[in-house]
Design a protein around this motif. Structure first.
Motif, PDB file in Angstrom:
ATOM      1  N   ARG A  13       0.854  -1.195   0.000  1.00 23.53           N
ATOM      2  CA  ARG A  13       0.000   0.000   0.000  1.00 23.53           C
ATOM      3  C   ARG A  13       0.886   1.240   0.000  1.00 23.53           C
ATOM      4  O   ARG A  13       1.913   1.291   0.681  1.00 23.53           O
ATOM      5  CB  ARG A  13      -0.889   0.013   1.239  1.00 23.53           C
ATOM      6  CG  ARG A  13      -1.827   1.204   1.248  1.00 23.53           C
ATOM      7  CD  ARG A  13      -2.716   1.219   2.465  1.00 23.53           C
ATOM      8  NE  ARG A  13      -3.531   2.429   2.440  1.00 23.53           N
ATOM      9  CZ  ARG A  13      -4.175   2.888   3.480  1.00 23.53           C
ATOM     10  NH1 ARG A  13      -4.130   2.237   4.629  1.00 23.53           N
ATOM     11  NH2 ARG A  13      -4.874   3.999   3.381  1.00 23.53           N
ATOM     12  N   HIS A  14       0.488   2.254  -0.758  1.00 26.37           N
ATOM     13  CA  HIS A  14       1.261   3.499  -0.797  1.00 26.37           C
ATOM     14  C   HIS A  14       1.424   4.065   0.607  1.00 26.37           C
ATOM     15  O   HIS A  14       0.624   3.806   1.511  1.00 26.37           O
ATOM     16  CB  HIS A  14       0.595   4.527  -1.714  1.00 26.37           C
ATOM     17  CG  HIS A  14      -0.736   4.996  -1.196  1.00 26.37           C
ATOM     18  ND1 HIS A  14      -0.867   5.917  -0.181  1.00 26.37           N
ATOM     19  CD2 HIS A  14      -1.995   4.650  -1.554  1.00 26.37           C
ATOM     20  CE1 HIS A  14      -2.136   6.132   0.066  1.00 26.37           C
ATOM     21  NE2 HIS A  14      -2.849   5.368  -0.748  1.00 26.37           N
ATOM     22  N   ALA A  15       2.456   4.866   0.789  1.00 23.78           N
ATOM     23  CA  ALA A  15       2.725   5.504   2.068  1.00 23.78           C
ATOM     24  C   ALA A  15       1.737   6.653   2.303  1.00 23.78           C
ATOM     25  O   ALA A  15       0.959   7.020   1.419  1.00 23.78           O
ATOM     26  CB  ALA A  15       4.172   5.990   2.097  1.00 23.78           C
ATOM     27  N   ARG A  27      -2.665  13.514  -5.356  1.00 25.95           N
ATOM     28  CA  ARG A  27      -2.189  13.739  -3.989  1.00 25.95           C
ATOM     29  C   ARG A  27      -0.769  13.217  -3.809  1.00 25.95           C
ATOM     30  O   ARG A  27      -0.490  12.053  -4.092  1.00 25.95           O
ATOM     31  CB  ARG A  27      -3.122  13.063  -2.983  1.00 25.95           C
ATOM     32  CG  ARG A  27      -4.439  13.762  -2.840  1.00 25.95           C
ATOM     33  CD  ARG A  27      -5.392  13.034  -1.921  1.00 25.95           C
ATOM     34  NE  ARG A  27      -4.751  12.633  -0.688  1.00 25.95           N
ATOM     35  CZ  ARG A  27      -5.003  11.472  -0.077  1.00 25.95           C
ATOM     36  NH1 ARG A  27      -5.862  10.620  -0.558  1.00 25.95           N
ATOM     37  NH2 ARG A  27      -4.379  11.176   1.050  1.00 25.95           N
ATOM     38  N   PRO A  28       0.143  14.055  -3.291  1.00 21.13           N
ATOM     39  CA  PRO A  28       1.529  13.628  -3.046  1.00 21.13           C
ATOM     40  C   PRO A  28       1.661  12.994  -1.667  1.00 21.13           C
ATOM     41  O   PRO A  28       0.726  13.013  -0.858  1.00 21.13           O
ATOM     42  CB  PRO A  28       2.301  14.949  -3.099  1.00 21.13           C
ATOM     43  CG  PRO A  28       1.330  15.945  -2.530  1.00 21.13           C
ATOM     44  CD  PRO A  28      -0.031  15.496  -3.044  1.00 21.13           C
ATOM     45  N   VAL A  60      -0.022   9.829  -8.002  1.00 21.58           N
ATOM     46  CA  VAL A  60       1.228  10.455  -7.574  1.00 21.58           C
ATOM     47  C   VAL A  60       1.773   9.788  -6.309  1.00 21.58           C
ATOM     48  O   VAL A  60       2.967   9.488  -6.217  1.00 21.58           O
ATOM     49  CB  VAL A  60       1.031  11.978  -7.368  1.00 21.58           C
ATOM     50  CG1 VAL A  60       2.229  12.609  -6.672  1.00 21.58           C
ATOM     51  CG2 VAL A  60       0.769  12.654  -8.712  1.00 21.58           C
ATOM     52  N   ARG A  61       0.921   9.526  -5.326  1.00 17.79           N
ATOM     53  CA  ARG A  61       1.407   8.979  -4.056  1.00 17.79           C
ATOM     54  C   ARG A  61       1.987   7.575  -4.204  1.00 17.79           C
ATOM     55  O   ARG A  61       2.918   7.220  -3.487  1.00 17.79           O
ATOM     56  CB  ARG A  61       0.323   9.034  -2.993  1.00 17.79           C
ATOM     57  CG  ARG A  61      -0.924   8.245  -3.314  1.00 17.79           C
ATOM     58  CD  ARG A  61      -2.035   8.624  -2.325  1.00 17.79           C
ATOM     59  NE  ARG A  61      -3.297   7.980  -2.575  1.00 17.79           N
ATOM     60  CZ  ARG A  61      -4.238   8.431  -3.409  1.00 17.79           C
ATOM     61  NH1 ARG A  61      -4.037   9.539  -4.091  1.00 17.79           N
ATOM     62  NH2 ARG A  61      -5.383   7.791  -3.547  1.00 17.79           N
ATOM     63  N   THR A  62       1.463   6.777  -5.132  1.00 21.21           N
ATOM     64  CA  THR A  62       2.032   5.438  -5.330  1.00 21.21           C
ATOM     65  C   THR A  62       3.349   5.529  -6.093  1.00 21.21           C
ATOM     66  O   THR A  62       4.302   4.810  -5.768  1.00 21.21           O
ATOM     67  CB  THR A  62       1.058   4.502  -6.080  1.00 21.21           C
ATOM     68  OG1 THR A  62       0.597   5.149  -7.251  1.00 21.21           O
ATOM     69  CG2 THR A  62      -0.096   4.098  -5.203  1.00 21.21           C
ATOM     70  N   ARG A  63       3.410   6.402  -7.076  1.00 20.50           N
ATOM     71  CA  ARG A  63       4.663   6.568  -7.819  1.00 20.50           C
ATOM     72  C   ARG A  63       5.766   7.067  -6.889  1.00 20.50           C
ATOM     73  O   ARG A  63       6.906   6.599  -6.951  1.00 20.50           O
ATOM     74  CB  ARG A  63       4.467   7.512  -9.004  1.00 20.50           C
ATOM     75  CG  ARG A  63       3.567   6.941 -10.076  1.00 20.50           C
ATOM     76  CD  ARG A  63       3.536   7.758 -11.362  1.00 20.50           C
ATOM     77  NE  ARG A  63       3.735   9.173 -11.202  1.00 20.50           N
ATOM     78  CZ  ARG A  63       2.805  10.111 -11.434  1.00 20.50           C
ATOM     79  NH1 ARG A  63       1.606   9.776 -11.837  1.00 20.50           N
ATOM     80  NH2 ARG A  63       3.086  11.377 -11.285  1.00 20.50           N
ATOM     81  N   LEU A 109       3.190  -5.263  -6.252  1.00 23.16           N
ATOM     82  CA  LEU A 109       2.106  -4.421  -6.733  1.00 23.16           C
ATOM     83  C   LEU A 109       1.940  -3.287  -5.738  1.00 23.16           C
ATOM     84  O   LEU A 109       1.693  -3.533  -4.551  1.00 23.16           O
ATOM     85  CB  LEU A 109       0.806  -5.218  -6.861  1.00 23.16           C
ATOM     86  CG  LEU A 109      -0.382  -4.474  -7.446  1.00 23.16           C
ATOM     87  CD1 LEU A 109      -1.236  -5.418  -8.287  1.00 23.16           C
ATOM     88  CD2 LEU A 109      -1.229  -3.803  -6.384  1.00 23.16           C
ATOM     89  N   ILE A 110       2.093  -2.045  -6.205  1.00 23.96           N
ATOM     90  CA  ILE A 110       1.995  -0.875  -5.339  1.00 23.96           C
ATOM     91  C   ILE A 110       0.664  -0.206  -5.643  1.00 23.96           C
ATOM     92  O   ILE A 110       0.434   0.282  -6.762  1.00 23.96           O
ATOM     93  CB  ILE A 110       3.166   0.111  -5.570  1.00 23.96           C
ATOM     94  CG1 ILE A 110       4.503  -0.604  -5.465  1.00 23.96           C
ATOM     95  CG2 ILE A 110       3.092   1.266  -4.567  1.00 23.96           C
ATOM     96  CD1 ILE A 110       5.083  -1.091  -6.754  1.00 23.96           C
ATOM     97  N   GLY A 111      -0.224  -0.219  -4.657  1.00 25.69           N
ATOM     98  CA  GLY A 111      -1.572   0.264  -4.902  1.00 25.69           C
ATOM     99  C   GLY A 111      -2.209   0.920  -3.701  1.00 25.69           C
ATOM    100  O   GLY A 111      -1.526   1.497  -2.850  1.00 25.69           O
ATOM    101  N   HIS A 112      -3.529   0.787  -3.639  1.00 27.55           N
ATOM    102  CA  HIS A 112      -4.356   1.547  -2.711  1.00 27.55           C
ATOM    103  C   HIS A 112      -5.283   0.636  -1.916  1.00 27.55           C
ATOM    104  O   HIS A 112      -5.649  -0.437  -2.368  1.00 27.55           O
ATOM    105  CB  HIS A 112      -5.252   2.522  -3.502  1.00 27.55           C
ATOM    106  CG  HIS A 112      -4.498   3.339  -4.496  1.00 27.55           C
ATOM    107  ND1 HIS A 112      -4.027   4.594  -4.221  1.00 27.55           N
ATOM    108  CD2 HIS A 112      -4.132   3.076  -5.780  1.00 27.55           C
ATOM    109  CE1 HIS A 112      -3.405   5.081  -5.297  1.00 27.55           C
ATOM    110  NE2 HIS A 112      -3.452   4.167  -6.246  1.00 27.55           N
TER     111      HIS A 112
END
Length: 172
Positions: A13-15, A27-28, A60-63, A109-112
């Motif tokens: 999960r994104h930070a 959103r950053p 943006v937040r996942t990247r 996998l980087i996601g939400h």
């Protein structure tokens, strides 16, 4: 790669994101998120998993999370920025993973959320030690990740086929 060898998937999960006056997709990361993403990257490096492929949401937040985390890895895997991960349901994420080439043994996998947490729950038919309990107790906060393994091709990935090997979340 042999499809008989266990495959590993890390659901990351994104930070922690900031809440400026921008669209949700734009959103950053917050300052805390930038710190946690780097720590998560070090924990991924400590796992020793040689990632072949990273599938990252285009948000943006996942990247940003992946950019900070991958910097900690010994080798940078091929990264594909995939818009279908943003707001994806667990079923949509499974369908995306089913498209993965069998040349890839280990995928991150980087996601939400709620998709990433739900996918971890759905895939994990089995769990090692107290990993399921730890994941349930902590929920799936920002920058958390679950490590699962399964046997077979990516096309065979479906609910219940995985084993939850590890779970990590930053301290609050």
């Amino acid at each position: 790669m042999s499809v008989a060898e266990p495959r590993r998937i890390v659901l990351f999960r994104h930070a922690k994101a900031d809440w400026p006056q921008v669209s949700d997709h734009e959103r950053p990361l917050a300052d805390r998120g930038r710190m946690d993403a780097a720590v998560a990257g070090r924990k991924l490096a400590d796992s020793g998993i040689p990632f072949d492929l990273a599938l990252c949401s285009t948000a943006v937040r996942t990247r940003e999370t992946w950019k900070l985390a991958v910097h900690e890895l010994a080798e940078r895997p091929k990264t594909v920025y995939e818009e279908r991960i943003y707001e994806a349901s667990p079923g949509e994420l499974i369908a995306l993973l089913n498209e993965t080439s069998d040349d890839a043994q280990n995928v991150v996998l980087i996601g939400h959320n709620p998709g990433v947490q739900a996918l971890a729950d759905i895939l994990a038919g089995h769990a090692e030690g107290d990993t399921r309990e730890r994941m349930s107790r902590r929920d799936f906060p920002a920058a958390a990740f679950a490590v699962l393994s399964f046997e077979g091709s990516w096309k065979s990935l479906e609910p219940g086929v995985g084993t939850l090997l590890d779970y990590w979340a930053p301290t609050e």
